[in-house]
Design an enzyme around this catalytic site. Structure first.
Site, PDB file in Angstrom:
ATOM      1  N   SER A 112      -1.159  -2.316  -2.419  1.00  0.00           N
ATOM      2  CA  SER A 112      -2.212  -3.321  -2.611  1.00  0.00           C
ATOM      3  C   SER A 112      -3.589  -2.693  -2.434  1.00  0.00           C
ATOM      4  O   SER A 112      -3.749  -1.708  -1.692  1.00  0.00           O
ATOM      5  CB  SER A 112      -2.021  -4.435  -1.574  1.00  0.00           C
ATOM      6  OG  SER A 112      -3.175  -5.249  -1.523  1.00  0.00           O
ATOM      7  N   HIS A 114      -5.572  -3.884  -0.640  1.00  0.00           N
ATOM      8  CA  HIS A 114      -5.911  -4.114   0.773  1.00  0.00           C
ATOM      9  C   HIS A 114      -5.484  -2.958   1.692  1.00  0.00           C
ATOM     10  O   HIS A 114      -5.862  -2.932   2.849  1.00  0.00           O
ATOM     11  CB  HIS A 114      -5.368  -5.465   1.228  1.00  0.00           C
ATOM     12  CG  HIS A 114      -5.981  -6.562   0.411  1.00  0.00           C
ATOM     13  ND1 HIS A 114      -7.310  -6.880   0.510  1.00  0.00           N
ATOM     14  CD2 HIS A 114      -5.466  -7.348  -0.572  1.00  0.00           C
ATOM     15  CE1 HIS A 114      -7.598  -7.840  -0.366  1.00  0.00           C
ATOM     16  NE2 HIS A 114      -6.490  -8.132  -1.034  1.00  0.00           N
ATOM     17  N   TYR A 140      -1.665  -6.795   6.983  1.00  0.00           N
ATOM     18  CA  TYR A 140      -1.043  -6.710   5.657  1.00  0.00           C
ATOM     19  C   TYR A 140      -1.429  -5.390   4.975  1.00  0.00           C
ATOM     20  O   TYR A 140      -0.570  -4.645   4.496  1.00  0.00           O
ATOM     21  CB  TYR A 140      -1.488  -7.911   4.813  1.00  0.00           C
ATOM     22  CG  TYR A 140      -1.187  -7.779   3.345  1.00  0.00           C
ATOM     23  CD1 TYR A 140       0.121  -7.690   2.882  1.00  0.00           C
ATOM     24  CD2 TYR A 140      -2.222  -7.734   2.397  1.00  0.00           C
ATOM     25  CE1 TYR A 140       0.398  -7.557   1.523  1.00  0.00           C
ATOM     26  CE2 TYR A 140      -1.951  -7.609   1.044  1.00  0.00           C
ATOM     27  CZ  TYR A 140      -0.648  -7.517   0.613  1.00  0.00           C
ATOM     28  OH  TYR A 140      -0.367  -7.380  -0.721  1.00  0.00           O
ATOM     29  N   LYS A 144       0.759  -1.878   3.861  1.00  0.00           N
ATOM     30  CA  LYS A 144       0.795  -1.243   2.535  1.00  0.00           C
ATOM     31  C   LYS A 144       0.421   0.237   2.651  1.00  0.00           C
ATOM     32  O   LYS A 144       0.940   1.078   1.915  1.00  0.00           O
ATOM     33  CB  LYS A 144      -0.124  -1.989   1.567  1.00  0.00           C
ATOM     34  CG  LYS A 144       0.349  -3.416   1.253  1.00  0.00           C
ATOM     35  CD  LYS A 144       1.727  -3.437   0.597  1.00  0.00           C
ATOM     36  CE  LYS A 144       2.142  -4.827   0.156  1.00  0.00           C
ATOM     37  NZ  LYS A 144       3.470  -4.873  -0.465  1.00  0.00           N
ATOM     38  N   SER A 169      -5.900  -7.736  -8.201  1.00  0.00           N
ATOM     39  CA  SER A 169      -5.820  -9.219  -8.208  1.00  0.00           C
ATOM     40  C   SER A 169      -4.976  -9.667  -9.386  1.00  0.00           C
ATOM     41  O   SER A 169      -5.490  -9.841 -10.497  1.00  0.00           O
ATOM     42  CB  SER A 169      -7.211  -9.826  -8.333  1.00  0.00           C
ATOM     43  OG  SER A 169      -8.075  -9.295  -7.352  1.00  0.00           O
ATOM     44  N   ARG A 178     -15.452 -11.872  -8.301  1.00  0.00           N
ATOM     45  CA  ARG A 178     -14.873 -10.586  -7.885  1.00  0.00           C
ATOM     46  C   ARG A 178     -13.801 -10.117  -8.869  1.00  0.00           C
ATOM     47  O   ARG A 178     -13.683  -8.938  -9.179  1.00  0.00           O
ATOM     48  CB  ARG A 178     -14.281 -10.715  -6.471  1.00  0.00           C
ATOM     49  CG  ARG A 178     -13.481  -9.500  -6.013  1.00  0.00           C
ATOM     50  CD  ARG A 178     -13.062  -9.640  -4.556  1.00  0.00           C
ATOM     51  NE  ARG A 178     -12.212  -8.566  -4.115  1.00  0.00           N
ATOM     52  CZ  ARG A 178     -10.875  -8.609  -4.122  1.00  0.00           C
ATOM     53  NH1 ARG A 178     -10.234  -9.697  -4.550  1.00  0.00           N
ATOM     54  NH2 ARG A 178     -10.172  -7.583  -3.691  1.00  0.00           N
TER      55      ARG A 178
HETATM   56  N1  LIG Z   1      -0.182 -10.940  -6.468  1.00  0.00           N
HETATM   57  C1  LIG Z   1      -1.140 -10.067  -6.210  1.00  0.00           C
HETATM   58  O1  LIG Z   1      -2.308 -10.209  -6.614  1.00  0.00           O
HETATM   59  C2  LIG Z   1      -0.811  -8.853  -5.387  1.00  0.00           C
HETATM   60  C3  LIG Z   1      -1.845  -7.981  -5.070  1.00  0.00           C
HETATM   61  C4  LIG Z   1      -1.546  -6.844  -4.342  1.00  0.00           C
HETATM   62  C5  LIG Z   1      -0.241  -6.585  -3.987  1.00  0.00           C
HETATM   63  N2  LIG Z   1       0.747  -7.449  -4.295  1.00  0.00           N
HETATM   64  C6  LIG Z   1       2.107  -7.133  -3.852  1.00  0.00           C
HETATM   65  O2  LIG Z   1       3.026  -7.381  -4.908  1.00  0.00           O
HETATM   66  C7  LIG Z   1       4.265  -7.870  -4.389  1.00  0.00           C
HETATM   67  C8  LIG Z   1       4.651  -9.184  -5.042  1.00  0.00           C
HETATM   68  O3  LIG Z   1       3.611 -10.127  -4.817  1.00  0.00           O
HETATM   69  P1  LIG Z   1       3.726 -11.624  -5.314  1.00  0.00           P
HETATM   70  O4  LIG Z   1       2.327 -12.087  -5.569  1.00  0.00           O
HETATM   71  O5  LIG Z   1       4.748 -11.753  -6.375  1.00  0.00           O
HETATM   72  O6  LIG Z   1       4.238 -12.329  -3.973  1.00  0.00           O
HETATM   73  P2  LIG Z   1       5.304 -13.534  -3.843  1.00  0.00           P
HETATM   74  O7  LIG Z   1       5.171 -14.051  -2.455  1.00  0.00           O
HETATM   75  O8  LIG Z   1       5.152 -14.490  -4.974  1.00  0.00           O
HETATM   76  O9  LIG Z   1       6.691 -12.792  -4.022  1.00  0.00           O
HETATM   77  C9  LIG Z   1       7.260 -12.001  -3.007  1.00  0.00           C
HETATM   78  C10 LIG Z   1       8.758 -12.232  -3.029  1.00  0.00           C
HETATM   79  O10 LIG Z   1       9.357 -11.414  -2.015  1.00  0.00           O
HETATM   80  C11 LIG Z   1      10.435 -12.149  -1.469  1.00  0.00           C
HETATM   81  N3  LIG Z   1      10.758 -11.663  -0.134  1.00  0.00           N
HETATM   82  C12 LIG Z   1       9.979 -11.696   0.975  1.00  0.00           C
HETATM   83  N4  LIG Z   1      10.644 -11.207   2.026  1.00  0.00           N
HETATM   84  C13 LIG Z   1      11.868 -10.828   1.567  1.00  0.00           C
HETATM   85  C14 LIG Z   1      13.010 -10.240   2.168  1.00  0.00           C
HETATM   86  N5  LIG Z   1      13.045  -9.947   3.482  1.00  0.00           N
HETATM   87  N6  LIG Z   1      14.090  -9.998   1.409  1.00  0.00           N
HETATM   88  C15 LIG Z   1      14.100 -10.301   0.085  1.00  0.00           C
HETATM   89  N7  LIG Z   1      13.041 -10.877  -0.545  1.00  0.00           N
HETATM   90  C16 LIG Z   1      11.939 -11.124   0.188  1.00  0.00           C
HETATM   91  C17 LIG Z   1       9.930 -13.594  -1.413  1.00  0.00           C
HETATM   92  O11 LIG Z   1      11.013 -14.509  -1.307  1.00  0.00           O
HETATM   93  C18 LIG Z   1       9.166 -13.693  -2.724  1.00  0.00           C
HETATM   94  O12 LIG Z   1       9.956 -14.219  -3.757  1.00  0.00           O
HETATM   95  C19 LIG Z   1       4.070  -7.993  -2.867  1.00  0.00           C
HETATM   96  O13 LIG Z   1       4.607  -6.843  -2.245  1.00  0.00           O
HETATM   97  C20 LIG Z   1       2.563  -8.030  -2.714  1.00  0.00           C
HETATM   98  O14 LIG Z   1       2.149  -7.538  -1.456  1.00  0.00           O
HETATM   99  C21 LIG Z   1       0.499  -8.581  -4.993  1.00  0.00           C
END
Ligand SMILES: NC(=O)c1ccc[n+]([C@@H]2O[C@H](COP(=O)([O-])OP(=O)(O)OC[C@H]3O[C@@H](n4cnc5c(N)ncnc54)[C@H](O)[C@@H]3O)[C@@H](O)[C@H]2O)c1
Length: 282
Positions: A112, A114, A140, A144, A169, A178
Site C-alpha cells: 500500500s 501507506h 496498517y 505493509k 487509491s 487527492r
Molecule cells: N482498495 C485500495 O485502495 C487499497 C489500497 C492499498 C492497498 N490495498 C490492499 O489491497 C488488498 C485488498 O484490498 P480491498 O480494498 O479489496 O479490501 P477488502 O477488505 O475489500 O478485501 C480484503 C479481503 O480479505 C479477506 N480477509 C481478511 N482477513 C482474512 C483472513 N484471515 N483469511 C482470509 N481472508 C481474509 C476479507 O474477508 C476480504 O474479503 C488489501 O491487502 C489492502 O490492504 C487496497
C-alpha cells in the site's frame, strides 16, 4: 511466465478481487479463490476455498498446485495492533511459507501507499520512486512495510519471485482531489496484476499501483519495467469533482493531503477498519 497460469488468489471476496478476477479469467488464467468470507458470488469456473490465511494447513492445501499466489487478503485500513499483526503480518508470512513449502515460484503481494505514507508530496513535475524507503503512516502502513520486508527475505533466501504492489487509491472513480494524483482504476488494477504474473523472472520488486494520471506524482518507472501499461487518467473526472467541491468540503485537498502522500492516514484520525460482521449488524 507464459499465459494461462494457475493463480491462487487470497482476499477473493474483497473489492480489489472483484475488480481483477473477471479480467484475469478473460486473459486465460485459472483461479482458486480464497477468503474467510463466503465466495458464492464468483463465476462458476472459479474454484473456491473458504478458509483463513492464518490456518496454515488449510492454506497449504488451498494453494497446492498453483503456479503463483496473488495475496490480497488483509485488513485494508487502520485497526488495533494485535489484529493487524495476526492478519497482515503473520498472514503474509503464512502465504510466503506456503509458497516455499509447495514450490510456488512467484508471489504477488498487495502492499500500500501507506507503507510510505509520511513521504512528502513532491514538487510539481517530480515523482516519488517506486522503491522509496518505507515511512509508514499507521499500524496498517507498518504491516505493509513488513509485508514488503518478508517478500524481500523470501526472495533473497529462497529465490521466490516477489512483486509488491504499492497500491494507491483503488476506487471505481476518483472520489476527491487527492485521487486525481493517486487513483488506480479497476481496469488498470487488472492490467497491473496481469503484468506482475507475466513478467519473466522479476526477482524482488516494489511497484506503484496507480493509473496514468496527468496529475500523478508516483513514478511510472517500476510499472513500465514489468510491462504494466496503465490506460486510465483521473483527469477525466476533474471538472465533475471541481463542481462537487463547491458544496462538499471533503473533496478539496486537506492539509495532510497537500503535505504527505498518505494524506489523511497521517492525521490523528486515520480511516479505521470496521469488521464485516459489525457492518452486517448495523
Ligand atoms: N482498495 C485500495 O485502495 C487499497 C489500497 C492499498 C492497498 N490495498 C490492499 O489491497 C488488498 C485488498 O484490498 P480491498 O480494498 O479489496 O479490501 P477488502 O477488505 O475489500 O478485501 C480484503 C479481503 O480479505 C479477506 N480477509 C481478511 N482477513 C482474512 C483472513 N484471515 N483469511 C482470509 N481472508 C481474509 C476479507 O474477508 C476480504 O474479503 C488489501 O491487502 C489492502 O490492504 C487496497
Amino acid at each position: 511466465m507464459t499465459g494461462g497460469l494457475r493463480v491462487a488468489l487470497t482476499g477473493a471476496a474483497g473489492s480489489l478481487a472483484a475488480d481483477v478476477i473477471p479480467g484475469l479469467l478473460e486473459r486465460g488464467h485459472r483461479i482458486t479463490a480464497i477468503d474467510e468470507r463466503p465466495l458464492s458470488a464468483l463465476p462458476e469456473e472459479v474454484r473456491t476455498v473458504e478458509c483463513s490465511i492464518t490456518d496454515r494447513e488449510e492454506l497449504a492445501a488451498a494453494v497446492a498446485s498453483s503456479d503463483v499466489i496473488v495475496h490480497l487478503a488483509g485488513i485494508p485500513l487502520e485497526a488495533p495492533w494485535q489484529d493487524i499483526l495476526a492478519v497482515n503480518v503473520d498472514g503474509t508470512q503464512a502465504i510466503l511459507e506456503a509458497a516455499r513449502i509447495e514450490g510456488i515460484s512467484r508471489v504477488v503481494l498487495a502492499s500500500s501507499i501507506h507503507a510510505a505514507g509520511f513521504v512528502p508530496v513532491p514538487p510539481e513535475g517530480e515523482f516519488v520512486p517506486d522503491d522509496v524507503a518505507a515511512r509508514p503512516d499507521t499500524f496498517y502502513g507498518a504491516s505493509k512495510a513488513m509485508l514488503e520486508s518478508l517478500g524481500a527475505l523470501y526472495n533473497d533466501r529462497h529465490g521466490i519471485d516477489v512483486v509488491c504492489l504499492r497500491i494507491a487509491s483503488r476506487f471505481p472513480r476518483p472520489m476527491d482531489e487527492r485521487m486525481l494524483s493517486t487513483w488506480l482504476s479497476p481496469d488498470d488494477a487488472t492490467r497491473l496484476v496481469h503484468a506482475s504474473l507475466m513478467i519473466s523472472r522479476p526477482g524482488y520488486r516494489l511497484v506503484w499501483g496507480v493509473s496514468a494520471n496527468s496529475a500523478g506524482y508516483l513514478s511510472p518507472r517500476g510499472g513500465r519495467a514489468i510491462g504494466y501499461e496503465p490506460q486510465d487518467d483521473a483527469a477525466v473526472y476533474a471538472s465533475a469533482l471541481a463542481e462537487r467541491s463547491a458544496h462538499d468540503q471533503t473533496i478539496g485537498l486537506s492539509e495532510w493531503e497537500r503535505r504527505f502522500i498518505g494524506g489523511e492516514f497521517c492525521s490523528a484520525e486515520p480511516p479505521r477498519f470496521i469488521p464485516f460482521a459489525e457492518r452486517e449488524q448495523s
